[in-house]
Enzyme design. Structure first.
Site, PDB file in Angstrom:
ATOM      1  N   GLY A 160       0.724   9.559  -2.322  1.00 26.50           N
ATOM      2  CA  GLY A 160       0.644   8.639  -3.535  1.00 26.50           C
ATOM      3  C   GLY A 160       2.108   8.854  -4.077  1.00 26.50           C
ATOM      4  O   GLY A 160       2.925   9.114  -3.548  1.00 26.50           O
ATOM      5  N   VAL A 217      14.322   9.113  -2.713  1.00 26.59           N
ATOM      6  CA  VAL A 217      13.746  10.304  -2.039  1.00 26.59           C
ATOM      7  C   VAL A 217      12.323  10.573  -2.768  1.00 26.59           C
ATOM      8  O   VAL A 217      12.482  10.733  -4.151  1.00 26.59           O
ATOM      9  CB  VAL A 217      14.458  11.501  -1.714  1.00 26.59           C
ATOM     10  CG1 VAL A 217      13.625  12.678  -1.468  1.00 26.59           C
ATOM     11  CG2 VAL A 217      15.826  11.291  -1.098  1.00 26.59           C
ATOM     12  N   GLY A 247       5.297   9.648  -5.458  1.00 27.82           N
ATOM     13  CA  GLY A 247       5.965  10.581  -5.529  1.00 27.82           C
ATOM     14  C   GLY A 247       6.542  11.165  -6.790  1.00 27.82           C
ATOM     15  O   GLY A 247       6.678  12.309  -7.083  1.00 27.82           O
ATOM     16  N   THR A 261       0.677  -1.050  -0.069  1.00 25.71           N
ATOM     17  CA  THR A 261       0.143   0.125   0.072  1.00 25.71           C
ATOM     18  C   THR A 261       0.840   1.319   0.080  1.00 25.71           C
ATOM     19  O   THR A 261       2.024   1.330   0.295  1.00 25.71           O
ATOM     20  CB  THR A 261      -0.729  -0.013   1.300  1.00 25.71           C
ATOM     21  OG1 THR A 261      -0.143  -0.337   2.403  1.00 25.71           O
ATOM     22  CG2 THR A 261      -1.939  -0.945   1.104  1.00 25.71           C
TER      23      THR A 261
HETATM   24  N1  ASP Z   1       4.265  10.265  -1.478  1.00 26.88           N
HETATM   25  C1  ASP Z   1       5.157   9.180  -0.886  1.00 26.88           C
HETATM   26  C2  ASP Z   1       6.219   8.778  -1.807  1.00 26.88           C
HETATM   27  O1  ASP Z   1       6.462   8.771  -2.890  1.00 26.88           O
HETATM   28  C3  ASP Z   1       4.509   7.949  -0.728  1.00 26.88           C
HETATM   29  C4  ASP Z   1       3.088   7.717  -0.568  1.00 26.88           C
HETATM   30  O2  ASP Z   1       2.348   8.688  -0.438  1.00 26.88           O
HETATM   31  O3  ASP Z   1       2.653   6.557  -0.582  1.00 26.88           O
HETATM   32  O4  ASP Z   1       7.476   8.764  -1.069  1.00 26.88           O
END
Ligand code: ASP
Length: 365
Positions: free
Chosen positions: A262, A239, A264, A207
């Protein structure tokens, strides 16, 4: 008009007239995993606390929670089985910001990002340097991997296959045949069936998570934070967008704030949070501003829904007058056999509630 006044007036270009006039109020929004975080942040605001302190105290609850496997302690690890955390903060009143990336062994990285903002002449510190910075300030170091996330990582390692169908992390050719659940039970004798099923599901479909939390107070001050363990099984040192000011978080209290959860990689390519704040500055409603950002992501794949279907990304936007929105690329995702809509958390003074995100694309079951 004096030159200085002219410069100041052009920096704060048009936003919707009603937004300029409406009286500000206490309001906190976050990603769906942040109901408790929003409540905590609201309590801090009600007690007259600073907006950044409010959101940091809010997300600290989620960073401390081993059952949220996308943030802080108990976050899913990188491909080496090591948890690496990213976080950022932005303080509207002072227009300052701070961030940390790829941090190991420190649980409360939103707080650490705030310390970078407050106690250094830098904006972002990454990797070993971030851990050393935390150590210098007496922040305790802990192992961020829990038995639950170690098991999910092990299940993932065991599920990989080379071209010949082999994997060095499972029993040798000469060992008796064993199903993966049985193999995991042997390694983790304390685990129950639910935990083993969860670990195997995480290995197949990890997830995504993260918490973004944005706050506005009655004085019209705004702040935000985003904190995450990033994508499960990522390469060491990867990152995401969460610590990138402008991508995972952006605040301009003259206009509003935005953040993201989500995948990134998609967000970094189009600097989503900054795009949304700029859209609001030019008069868009937070909902349209966030949908426009999602359209830019879809455009990066020429609107190819097959490709877009391989990831999820959500945006959250809070305007200076307290109008807000959550927006997701897809209408929902399949969870435990059901299509679940994307939601986000809101607290405007009472209990936190979940509201449905608006979405760009309809995902078919
Ligand atoms: N946005 C986060 C990242 O890409 C991951 C996530 O929100 O699930 O590190």
């Amino acid at each position: 008009m004096r030159r200085r006044d002219w410069l100041l007036s052009t920096a704060a270009t048009p936003i919707a007239a009603q937004a300029m006039q409406a009286a500000p109020k206490n309001i906190v929004i976050s990603s769906a995993n942040g109901r408790n975080a929003c409540k905590k942040a609201m309590d801090v605001l009600k007690a007259g606390g600073d907006t950044l302190e409010a959101v940091v105290q809010g997300v600290t609850l989620v960073e401390d929670d081993p059952n949220d496997t996308s943030v802080g302690y108990g976050g899913l690890p990188n491909e080496d089985g090591i948890v690496e955390l990213d976080a950022s903060v932005m303080h509207g009143p002072t227009r300052r910001c701070g961030a940390v990336a790829s941090v190991r062994s420190i649980k409360n990285v939103a707080r650490l990002a705030k310390m970078v903002m407050e106690h250094t002449d830098h904006v972002m510190i990454a990797g070993e340097g971030a851990t050393r910075f935390a150590r210098a300030w007496g922040v305790p170091e802990i192992n961020l991997l829990t038995e639950r996330t170690r098991m999910a990582w092990m299940a993932w390692k065991q599920s990989m296959r080379d071209g010949e169908g082999r994997n060095n992390w499972t029993d040798g050719l000469d060992a008796p045949d064993k199903k993966q659940a049985a193999a995991l039970r042997q390694i983790f004798p304390g685990a129950d069936d639910e935990m083993i099923a969860w670990a195997m599901e995480m290995a197949r479909h990890p997830t995504t998570g993260t918490i973004n939390c944005l706050a506005l107070n009655g004085k019209g001050e705004m702040s935000g934070t985003t904190t995450t363990s990033g994508l499960a099984w990522k390469l060491a040192g990867r990152v995401g967008d969460s610590p990138i000011i402008g991508a995972g978080l952006y605040v301009d209290q003259e206009v509003g704030a935005a953040g993201s959860t989500g995948r990134g990689e998609e967000n970094i390519r189009m600097v989503g949070a900054h795009t949304i704040v700029e859209n609001m500055r030019h008069g868009m409603h937070p909902r349209e501003a966030a949908l426009d950002a999602l359209k830019r992501i879809a455009r990066n794949y020429s609107n190819d829904e097959k490709k877009l279907n391989q990831f999820d990304i959500n945006f959250y936007a809070l305007r200076k007058d307290g109008v807000y929105a959550g927006a997701s690329l897809w209408s929902g995702r399949v969870s435990r056999g059901y299509m679940a809509s994307f939601q986000f958390a809101v607290n405007d003074g009472g209990e936190s509630r979940l509201e449905k995100c608006v979405h760009l694309l309809e995902r078919k079951a």
